[in-house]
Design an enzyme around this catalytic site. Structure first.
Site, mmCIF file in Angstrom:
data_model
loop_
_atom_site.group_PDB
_atom_site.id
_atom_site.type_symbol
_atom_site.label_atom_id
_atom_site.label_comp_id
_atom_site.label_asym_id
_atom_site.label_seq_id
_atom_site.Cartn_x
_atom_site.Cartn_y
_atom_site.Cartn_z
ATOM 1 N N GLU A 349 -115.424 -124.537 -40.022
ATOM 2 C CA GLU A 349 -115.081 -125.547 -40.998
ATOM 3 C C GLU A 349 -115.675 -126.895 -40.572
ATOM 4 O O GLU A 349 -116.756 -127.243 -40.975
ATOM 5 C CB GLU A 349 -113.564 -125.617 -41.191
ATOM 6 C CG GLU A 349 -113.232 -125.622 -42.658
ATOM 7 C CD GLU A 349 -111.796 -125.253 -43.009
ATOM 8 O OE1 GLU A 349 -111.314 -125.785 -43.984
ATOM 9 O OE2 GLU A 349 -111.169 -124.440 -42.298
ATOM 10 N N GLU A 625 -102.668 -127.582 -35.822
ATOM 11 C CA GLU A 625 -102.605 -127.555 -37.288
ATOM 12 C C GLU A 625 -101.203 -127.167 -37.752
ATOM 13 O O GLU A 625 -100.688 -127.678 -38.737
ATOM 14 C CB GLU A 625 -103.628 -126.539 -37.799
ATOM 15 C CG GLU A 625 -103.783 -126.468 -39.288
ATOM 16 C CD GLU A 625 -104.927 -125.541 -39.676
ATOM 17 O OE1 GLU A 625 -105.281 -124.658 -38.856
ATOM 18 O OE2 GLU A 625 -105.456 -125.688 -40.790
#
Ligand code: BGC
Length: 758
Positions: A349, A625
């Site tokens: 990502e 996260e």
């Protein structure tokens, strides 16, 4: 910013092509030149590329940058760099430029799309030699340059890593004339205005052991972004593989969270002693697994890489776990400032997700001087905003297939980011520049909210697409989405309020009153539609209380009830946080600013999962996260519990994601108590919120007016407060009991009897 006129032409190897989903083999360009028999005053090179490049003059690296020309919205703007070469120019010279795929040409997106902005690698350069007698020779890139595909860099890519073959010697390279090319896009080519990525520090492994698999595992003791640096004793064709991971499971590298990213550096040796460090990729890692060499023949260290931003803030206090949390926040910040603000530095990502920096911007601006870095990124955002106010979810949009949209929190980055930067640095010009974009976005919000609705419902924003309460630990992805109307409406209100303030600062008085009215209408609608008008939200979840409380959307007489209802939810959740990214940045403010600093500290100091300190106690060295990325039983959480599948929720489990580190702003603004009231701390407040058993907190920020240092401490029933007030600023020092002092330039110390609980 005016554009330079180039004498050089874009050059490439036009015969080279590469397939879908692949990154190109890096190209090496070469030019030999000699200089005249007279003294040189200066020699420099202006360079840019489609791809990322590095230059060598006479086998020595030119400049200190990594990944030049940097990541921008290449359709609109491409940076070029200027490097001084005076010291290294000899009679006979060879200049080499290596160009790899990078963000523009290589694979860059989880869809593994390549050739995003250009079909091939290309170089544009101009070498200037200015002699002391005033004569200037300019050598631009053209067909007289040579190109080869036979450099030692055999593969280079963000996600998969790099392969370097030291047996590719000069004699084995097939050189040919470079081809002049016309790239697909014709952006403005602007002198570097962002912050270059540079090597920041070197880390040494803390432990080395051999895993059952046979791989040697080097633990650097810190999760970070960078590359390995290896001193090797090897023999011709010996192949060494360095794999990277953020965590170990059962004492082996655990690479599943990297998804498709291979994150490996492969080195093929020549004979003897040699050194290697990747130059066209980076990894997010703490552990390196090595195969193909015994530890006695390898001296391994690691280089921390990120944009060369200055660390301008400090915070520490009497609680060591909180100090580690602060360290983790800083590391996640640095790790995700690699030319653009990314979500994470390790998996496939590493994109400029807008929502993550929207919530983290304030914390970032306390800890670092973000001005040039964010200024560059916001220019890309300006360029990529569409007519209806929509903004891509990732900036630069690159290969992302989502249409630019008007969407809460993620889109609000266009307001929250410049606002945070304005508060820290006082740059009104930035607000002025961003203002048209901000207004366009807010207009888009109004339109979206009012679509298909009447009356007060015109201010309730329920239309998709919204990410909702993203990553809330008490539910799954569907649950996050279903909370969208509450999140979107509250963010809409907050943005209206902030834009009213911005309009006021810019002297746009009628806009200011328009947005103030808009804020009042949204505030009213939230109360009428979502609550029982007595401080209870009809569909309860933590963020639904947190946001209106933190954004000043609650009627005075309903505040206590709202806070009490939020407390009940927290209690029901065992004293744990249950907000997603949009709420997490505000939950402690919602409590401390509404009379419940005790509860704010309780959440902050919670040590069981989910909580910030749970991560710290589990050994985190960066922000995760998900709070439960690593569960209490040591297993890794890949997402939706109910589905019992490792790959649900997109396999999202990054151990270096700064969004939840947005709590860092509260550490500065409440725990320490330092807060800008006017941009750049022209006016500021020193008003600590004392609690959680802390006995002291201290910190500093570097402002345009000078450094502010602040400290409070409790000793023998006395509360002491100390502050340095820079010239041309004024400070309001406020004791917890409300006693206040207006201070001008100087060092100030106050003491007062302390009867409260800390
Ligand atoms: C990213 C997030 C981002 C999100 C969009 C994820 O894959 O890692 O941090 O904001 O997608 O909601």
């Amino acid at each position: 910013m005016s554009e330079k006129i180039w004498i050089g032409k874009w050059i490439t190897d036009a015969t080279y092509d590469f397939g879908e989903g692949e990154s190109p083999i890096p190209m090496e360009f070469r030019y030999d030149f000699s200089i005249m028999d007279k003294k040189i005053e200066t020699a420099w090179i202006d360079v840019t590329a489609w791809g990322i490049y590095e230059i060598e003059l006479n086998e020595e690296k030119v400049g200190q940058d990594y990944f030049a020309p940097g990541c921008t919205s290449y359709k609109y703007q491409l940076q070029y760099q200027t490097y001084d070469m005076t010291a290294n120019v000899k009679e006979q010279n060879t200049i080499r430029v290596f160009v790899a795929g990078g963000w523009a040409v290589g694979v860059f997106h989880m869809s593994r799309k390549n050739k995003i902005y250009a079909d091939n690698l290309a170089l544009l350069a101009e070498l200037h030699i200015l002699y002391e007698d005033g004569e200037e020779i300019i050598i631009g890139t053209d067909e007289d340059w040579q190109v080869t595909q036979d450099s030692s860099f055999r593969m280079a890519q963000w996600y998969d890593g790099e392969t370097y073959d030291a047996t590719y010697t000069e004699e084995k390279k097939h050189w040919k004339k470079a081809d002049v090319t016309i790239p697909r896009h014709n952006p403005k080519i602007l002198a570097q205005y962002g912050v270059p990525v540079r090597a920041q520090e070197r880390l040494i492994p803390q432990t080395i052991f051999q895993a059952k698999s046979g791989e040697y595992i080097y633990d650097f003791g810190q999760n970070f972004t960078g590359v390995i640096s290896a001193k090797i004793k090897g023999h011709e064709k010996q192949k060494i593989i360095f794999r990277h991971a953020e965590i170990l499971v059962e004492n082996e590298l655990f690479v599943k969270p990297l998804r498709t990213a291979k994150a490996a550096a492969t080195y093929i040796c020549k004979d003897g002693e040699q050194e290697y460090s990747p130059r066209f990729t980076y990894m997010g890692f703490r552990y390196v697994g090595v195969r193909g060499i015994e530890p006695e023949n390898l001296e391994l260290s690691a280089i921390v890489l990120h944009s060369d931003i200055e660390e301008t803030g400090t915070f520490s206090c009497s609680n060591e776990l909180l100090n580690r949390l602060q360290e983790n926040i800083r590391w996640s910040g640095k790790s995700n400032f690699v030319d653009i603000p990314t979500d994470c530095p390790q998996r496939d990502e590493r994109l400029g997700w807008t929502g993550d920096i929207a919530v983290f911007a304030k914390t970032a601006c306390y800890n670092f001087d973000m001005s040039k870095f964010l200024n560059k990124w916001l220019l890309d955002m300006n360029a990529e905003q569409v007519e209806d106010g929509g903004i891509p979810f990732v900036i630069p949009q690159g290969a992302d297939t989502w249409n630019p949209m008007v969407s809460a929190c993620w889109g609000d980055s266009c307001i929250l980011v410049p606002w945070a930067e304005y508060l820290a640095r006082g740059d009104i010009e930035l607000l002025k520049r961003q203002y048209p974009m901000i207004k366009k976005f807010l207009k888009g919000c109004e339109k979206r909210a009012s679509l298909l609705s009447i009356g007060k419902h015109k201010y309730i924003w329920s239309l998709p697409y919204q990410w909702g309460d993203w990553c809330a630990p008490d539910t799954n992805m569907l649950g996050w989405w279903l909370r969208a109307p509450w999140i979107a409406t509250a963010y809409f209100a907050n943005s209206a309020k902030l834009v009213a303030q911005i309009a006021y600062i810019l002297g746009e008085e009628s806009d200011a009153s328009y947005y103030e009215d808009l804020f009042q209408n949204i505030k009213q609608a939230y109360r009428d539609v979502f609550t029982n008008k007595k401080g209870k939200v009809k569909r309860e979840f933590q963020s639904a209380y947190v946001l209106p409380l933190a954004f000043g959307m609650v009627e005075l007489e309903e505040v206590d009830a709202m806070v009490e209802n939020l407390q009940k939810l927290i209690d029901k959740n065992g004293g744990h946080i249950a907000t997603g990214f949009p709420g997490t940045a505000y939950i402690l403010y919602a409590l401390s600013d509404n009379g419940r600093s005790d509860l704010a500290y309780k959440l902050l100091l919670q040590e069981t999962c989910p909580s910030w300190l749970y991560e710290v106690k589990a050994g985190a060295t960066t922000i995760w996260e998900r709070y439960d990325a690593l569960r209490e039983d040591g297993t890794v959480n890949f997402g939706d519990e109910k589905k019992k599948s490792d790959d649900s929720d997109g396999g999202m489990v990054s151990f270096n994601h700064y969004a939840n580190g947005a709590v860092g702003a509260w550490l500065y603004e409440r725990c320490l108590g330092l807060e800008a009231i006017e941009g750049g701390y022209k006016k500021f407040r020193f008003k600590p919120v004392i609690g959680g058993g802390l006995t002291w907190a201290k910190g500093s920020v570097k402002t345009p007016f000078g450094k502010i240092s602040a400290k409070w401490s409790i000793e023998e029933n006395m509360l002491a407060m100390e502050i340095d007030v820079p010239a041309e600023t004024s400070c309001e020092l406020v004791f917890p009991d409300g006693e206040s002092h207006s201070l001008e330039v100087g060092h100030w110390e106050y003491k007062k009897e302390w009867k409260g609980e800390n």
